[in-house]
Design a protein around this motif. Structure first.
Motif, short mmCIF file in Angstrom:
data_model
loop_
_atom_site.label_atom_id
_atom_site.label_comp_id
_atom_site.label_asym_id
_atom_site.label_seq_id
_atom_site.Cartn_x
_atom_site.Cartn_y
_atom_site.Cartn_z
N PHE B 11 0.83 -1.19 0.00
CA PHE B 11 0.00 0.00 0.00
C PHE B 11 0.87 1.25 0.00
O PHE B 11 0.69 2.16 -0.80
N GLY B 18 2.26 7.23 -6.31
CA GLY B 18 1.32 8.26 -6.71
C GLY B 18 1.80 9.63 -6.29
O GLY B 18 1.76 10.59 -7.06
N ALA B 22 3.07 12.98 -8.36
CA ALA B 22 2.43 14.28 -8.25
C ALA B 22 3.42 15.36 -7.86
O ALA B 22 3.34 16.48 -8.33
N GLU B 89 -5.66 13.94 -20.45
CA GLU B 89 -5.84 14.23 -19.02
C GLU B 89 -7.33 14.16 -18.68
O GLU B 89 -8.18 14.41 -19.52
N LEU C 55 0.45 23.73 -7.44
CA LEU C 55 -0.34 22.57 -7.04
C LEU C 55 -0.19 22.31 -5.54
O LEU C 55 -1.16 22.05 -4.83
N ALA C 319 -2.22 14.62 -3.34
CA ALA C 319 -1.06 14.33 -4.18
C ALA C 319 -1.29 13.03 -4.93
O ALA C 319 -1.00 12.92 -6.12
N ALA C 320 -1.83 12.02 -4.22
CA ALA C 320 -2.09 10.74 -4.88
C ALA C 320 -3.13 10.92 -5.98
O ALA C 320 -3.00 10.36 -7.08
N SER C 322 -3.84 13.65 -7.76
CA SER C 322 -3.24 14.32 -8.92
C SER C 322 -2.28 13.41 -9.66
O SER C 322 -2.31 13.31 -10.88
N GLY C 323 -1.42 12.77 -8.88
CA GLY C 323 -0.40 11.93 -9.49
C GLY C 323 -1.00 10.77 -10.26
O GLY C 323 -0.63 10.51 -11.41
N LEU C 324 -1.95 10.10 -9.65
CA LEU C 324 -2.56 8.94 -10.31
C LEU C 324 -3.33 9.37 -11.55
O LEU C 324 -3.29 8.70 -12.58
N SER C 325 -4.05 10.51 -11.45
CA SER C 325 -4.87 10.88 -12.60
C SER C 325 -4.00 11.36 -13.75
O SER C 325 -4.38 11.28 -14.90
N GLU C 326 -2.80 11.86 -13.44
CA GLU C 326 -1.90 12.24 -14.53
C GLU C 326 -1.31 11.02 -15.20
O GLU C 326 -1.17 10.97 -16.42
N SER C 327 -0.99 10.00 -14.40
CA SER C 327 -0.32 8.82 -14.96
C SER C 327 -1.32 7.86 -15.58
O SER C 327 -1.02 7.19 -16.55
N PRO C 329 -4.97 8.35 -16.69
CA PRO C 329 -6.19 9.14 -16.79
C PRO C 329 -7.47 8.31 -16.88
O PRO C 329 -8.54 8.77 -16.54
N ASP C 330 -7.35 7.07 -17.36
CA ASP C 330 -8.57 6.29 -17.53
C ASP C 330 -8.95 5.47 -16.31
O ASP C 330 -10.10 5.15 -16.09
N TRP C 332 -7.58 5.98 -12.97
CA TRP C 332 -7.09 6.47 -11.68
C TRP C 332 -8.10 6.37 -10.57
O TRP C 332 -7.74 6.16 -9.42
N GLN C 333 -9.39 6.46 -10.92
CA GLN C 333 -10.38 6.42 -9.85
C GLN C 333 -10.40 5.06 -9.16
O GLN C 333 -10.62 4.97 -7.96
N LEU C 339 -6.85 2.59 -2.94
CA LEU C 339 -6.01 3.14 -1.87
C LEU C 339 -6.84 3.46 -0.63
O LEU C 339 -6.43 3.19 0.50
#
Lengths: 147, 412, 411
Positions: B11, B18, B22, B89, C55, C319-320, C322-327, C329-330, C332-333, C339
């Motif tokens: 985890f 992540g 960011a 994005e 950010l 941060a997670a 933003s980071g996950l959705s950038e890496s 995008p499809d 990340w949710q 998580l």
């Protein structure tokens, strides 16, 4: 079915009305007339004492939660007759549902029914008089004021 | 306990990854190498749509259209002999997220241009970002007008390319009493301001006006008001899922299109699929493009779209406008010989393209495009039959300056 | 009050059953704070790119909200599901000032296209930055105090309080959407140009705003830390653990609750005002049910009942996100959802709780930063031990005592 130009009861809505009445009757019978319902009420009123007397409170928790979820499922099912189905559907109804519980009082089946009827009725009445947005706001203010 | 610790480690690792992604000074996630787009072999372009949240259902197909156009251009040799590399994005149906991602695309990825947004709110959220960082946005959806940012190209319809002709059509058909109903946000409210001014000037009357919150699903009150007002037509600017509830409940109340007709401006083929064609058969919609529009370019486009994304998919107006936007940008880049934003903007003036909905042309002053206006009637298969069209392209006029009756609106 | 605070936070406070807190551990906790300050004020501004710094500044404003919410939920046991409202009120107050400055004497654009001819009376005073700045904090506090008074007076608590705050979030967001001529509707208020006459686009302005946000975070943290270690802090925890006993002891429960609720709302309002100029938009979507619930998630993930944990939670979750959705995008949710589930299963007491538990395995090193406050809490919990059920001490921080007692019953 049309009674006057302003009063219409489509069959779908009549069916939902009947479904609601049936669900309420079933819940009432279950909570107040069955042994399992008695255990739920016991666990709610005095958890520790109920546990002492041999009620498996965790099991009751699980049953109640399952039952509540099932009822929500029936409501959702009825909703498909009226509106759209989409993943975030619940958020539009959750607040109204919560307000009903808050207004009706916890553990009060008649209170809940009365609260549901009055919130729904007031919402529509205010919506007819003003707009849907303002209707919701006025109902919220009234609920807070009458608590 | 050990299992727990292993899981905990796992985890932490994922969470850490992540966060690193960011917070890293210049994140370069796998698959998106950070070679400077301006000098490398590829040209990076941003694609910024909601891939999650309430808008995802609409915006995903728009993204697909943009990716399709990029693939087609790449297969044809790219633009100024370079391949286009899309950086996708997710705006997550959340306006500040749109602003954040727009900043990221321009500042970190240094994209040449961005194709994106759907709602007016998301466009308004990114507008200051594009203007202050001098980025370029191609916006594919019809909207309420009254805007012409120098850093945005609008490939959807301005009000005079959708709403105004639709009202003229209805008045010409003798449907003079109109009931306006829409979702409670900027597009319906602005659209209805325009419509009221137009009705006033052109001899229509207002039968009623109703707004419901976005996401509203209980329309029995509104339907009762409509039936009581007995309008000739309901002009519907509801957005999203509310349409499903509205059309179902209107039909349940015993209404049929030959009693009270509706004309919608936010319901296209994709939405009809959600509402159910059976609930909408015979109702009208106003757009610039339908899947059934009969042009050679459209036959090719529909075939390509279905081949790429599945035979059960439909194309509609915003999908076409997004597709057209990518092509217009690539033509402007070819003409400018550069991806420099100012040069591309200068070159874009007057560019023409044989779009699926007919020939379009970029208007140099307001950066909208000229396009034909069509009114269609829903068929049983959920597609539209064109019942009326302007035939030739209509010049965009986002501020309605050429309409005398709009003077009271535009003097702000 | 300050002398009280000092005596309470003194390490030598004797606690039955616990060894006195070692001075080295105390130093370690201060060390962590100093390290955090160095990272925030020196390292981040000098190493991060303009975009990343912006950010981070946004995340810091969320951390401020999280601290305020933790004060309310973790310490006083009032779970607000409507904190987005207060964040939003602060943000709108400041956005009104920024918008008026951007419009430079003319009518703001959204009013013009909604058909207004003159500036509404309640917008006029917001042209003054001083008035707007005051409203940033006052407005949320007044709304919170009013609602808090009505609710607490009728002894509505626990889940009912949460539900009413959630309803408030829904109602206010649809009200703002509905009043487009006055509020900008769904689009919200956007397109600002200057603040105090200085361009917001300037890199230096953004840099200054970042530092201001970091300073505000530090100030809010110190204020809340001082508060929870004071006598009042003890009272808050007592309210959380058994409010009837507090009432029977003669305390004015309504006053205490209204105070904390209003303070927490004011903190959220401050965060909102810092958010607006840096992100450039405030819209009703930011004060609805979903963002308000997200704020609760930050606190839960970070560790409710520890101020630093809540702030850390806000930073990590965002941060997670933003980071996950950038890496990805499809998808990340799904990853973010995973998580959250993982966090709840593995760290029921939040990350801060996990850290302090980990540290407590080593005798003599009981204090991480999070733990400092946790044992600080235990320290505060002990003096009124006479009124507190012993069961609540064994529980994870922030858990109301009842479930703990029940498990004890059943085992």
């Amino acid at each position: 079915m049309r009674f006057t130009p302003l009063l219409m009861l489509p069959y779908k809505r009549l069916f939902i009305l009947a479904l609601a009445v049936a669900s309420i009757a079933a819940v009432y019978w279950y909570l107040y007339r069955s042994p399992s319902g008695r255990r739920i009420r016991a666990a709610m009123q005095n958890r520790d004492m109920a546990a002492c007397l041999g009620v498996a409170t965790r099991r009751v928790d699980a049953t109640t939660f399952a039952l509540g979820s099932g009822l929500a499922g029936i409501a959702g099912c009825a909703l498909t007759l009226l509106g759209p189905v989409e993943p975030s559907l619940g958020t539009y109804y959750i607040v109204d549902a919560f307000m009903v519980v808050v207004l009706g009082g916890v553990g009060q089946l008649p209170g809940t029914i009365l609260a549901a009827l009055s919130i729904g009725g007031l919402n529509t009445a205010f919506e007819f008089g003003s707009t849907a947005t303002l209707g919701k706001v006025i109902v919220f203010v009234l609920v807070i004021a009458f608590l | 306990m050990t299992r727990k610790r292993v899981l905990g480690g796992l985890f932490t690792a994922v969470a850490g990854a992540g966060i690193l992604a960011a917070c890293g000074p210049q994140s370069a996630p796998a698959g998106k190498d950070s070679t400077g787009s301006r000098s490398g072999e590829t040209i990076k372009v941003g694609i910024l749509h909601s891939l999650s949240g309430t808008m995802a259902i609409s915006e995903k197909s728009v993204r697909d259209a943009e990716l399709l156009a990029i693939e087609e251009i790449n297969n044809a040799g790219g633009v100024i002999r370079k391949k286009i590399e899309p950086v996708v994005e997710d705006g997550a149906s959340d306006w500040p997220t749109f602003a954040e991602k727009a900043k990221k695309l321009i500042q970190s990825d240094k994209v040449a241009t961005v194709f994106g947004c759907w709602t007016s709110a998301s466009r308004k959220a990114v507008l200051p970002v594009f203007e202050s960082l001098q980025g370029l946005l191609w916006y594919p959806v019809q909207y309420e007008g009254l805007e012409a940012s120098p850093y945005i190209f609008y490939t959807g319809a301005a009000p005079n390319q959708q709403i105004v002709p639709a009202i003229e059509y209805l008045l010409k058909e003798g449907r003079k009493r109109m009931f306006l109903q829409g979702s409670d946000y900027v597009f319906p409210r602005t659209a209805n301001e325009i419509i009221k001014a137009q009705l006033n000037a052109q001899g229509g009357t207002l039968a009623g006006e109703e707004y419901t919150p976005l996401g509203h699903t209980e329309y029995s009150t509104v339907v009762a008001k409509i039936l009581a007002a007995k309008p000739d037509v309901v002009f519907n600017t509801l957005n999203g899922d509310s349409n499903v509830a509205f059309f179902k409940q209107l039909k349940d109340a015993g209404n049929t299109p030959d009693k009270i007709q509706t004309l919608s401006v936010s319901v296209a083929e994709e939405e009809v699929r959600g509402i159910g064609a059976a609930n909408m058969v015979g109702h009208l919609a106003s757009w610039n493009y339908f899947q059934t529009t009969d042009t050679p370019a459209n036959k090719k486009f529909v075939a390509a779209y279905k081949a790429r994304f599945g035979a059960n998919r439909v194309t509609d107006d915003p999908i076409e406008a997004a597709y057209v936007g990518v092509y217009l940008w690539s033509k402007a880049v070819e003409k400018a010989g550069s991806i420099d934003v100012e040069k591309v903007k200068a070159a874009a003036k007057g560019i023409e393209f044989a779009a699926p909905g007919g020939t379009v042309k970029i208007n140099g002053t307001n950066q909208h495009i000229s396009k034909a206006v069509r009114i269609g009637k829903v068929r049983t298969d959920g597609l539209f039959d064109e019942v009326w069209s302007t035939g030739k392209p209509v010049e965009p006029d986002p501020f309605l300056e050429s309409y005398g009756w709009a003077a009271s609106l535009k003097k702000r | 009050m300050s002398s009280n605070a000092r005596s309470l936070s003194a390490p030598a406070a004797p606690r039955p059953g616990w060894p006195a807190v070692p001075t080295t551990a105390r130093l370690a906790s201060y060390g962590a704070l100093v390290l955090a300050a160095v990272v925030l004020f020196l390292a981040a501004p000098s190493t991060l790119s303009e975009f990343r710094l912006n950010l981070l500044a946004k995340f810091l404003t969320f951390a401020i909200v999280a601290i305020g919410l933790d004060l309310l939920w973790g310490y006083t046991g009032m779970l607000s599901l409507g904190h987005g409202v207060f964040f939003g009120l602060g943000a709108y107050a400041w956005a009104m000032y920024l918008k008026l400055e951007a419009s430079a004497g003319t009518l703001p654009d959204f009013m013009a296209w909604s058909g207004l001819k003159t500036l509404p009376w309640f917008w006029r005073p917001f042209a003054s930055p001083i008035f707007a700045g005051a409203m940033v904090v006052v407005l949320p506090m007044v709304v919170a105090a009013l609602l808090g008074y009505l609710v607490c007076r009728s002894r509505i608590k626990d889940v009912y309080f949460s539900l009413i705050t959630q309803a408030l979030a829904l109602i206010l967001s649809i009200l703002i959407v509905g009043q487009q001529p006055y509020t900008g509707g769904t689009n919200g208020i956007t397109n600002f140009s200057t603040m105090f006459g200085i361009s917001l686009k300037d890199v230096r302005t953004q840099w200054f705003l970042y530092l201001a946000t970091a300073a505000a975070l530090a100030a809010v943290y110190l204020l809340c830390r001082w508060l929870v270690t004071s006598r009042l802090g003890r009272l808050l925890i007592a309210v959380r653990d058994d409010e009837n006993r507090v009432r029977f002891c003669g305390y004015n429960l309504t006053a205490i609750k209204v105070f904390v609720f209003a303070l927490s709302a004011g903190i959220a309002g401050l965060a909102g005002a810092l958010f607006v100029p840096q992100v450039g938009i405030i819209s009703p979507a930011l004060l609805g049910i979903v963002p308000s619930s997200e704020m609760v998630i930050w606190v839960a993930v970070g560790g409710r009942g520890t101020l630093a944990g809540a702030a850390l939670g806000a930073l990590l979750v965002n941060a997670a996100k933003s980071g996950l959705s950038e890496s990805f995008p499809d998808t990340w949710q799904f990853l973010l959802g995973g998580l959250f589930v993982g966090a709840v299963l593995l760290f029921p007491a939040g990350i801060a709780g996990f850290v302090s538990q980990g540290l407590s395995r080593f005798p003599g090193r009981r204090l991480g930063d999070g733990d400092a406050k946790r044992s600080g809490r235990e320290e505060v919990l002990h003096p009124p031990a006479g009124i507190l059920p012993s069961g609540s001490l064994a529980g994870t921080p922030g858990t109301p005592s009842t479930p703990v007692e029940v498990t004890a019953w059943q085992q």
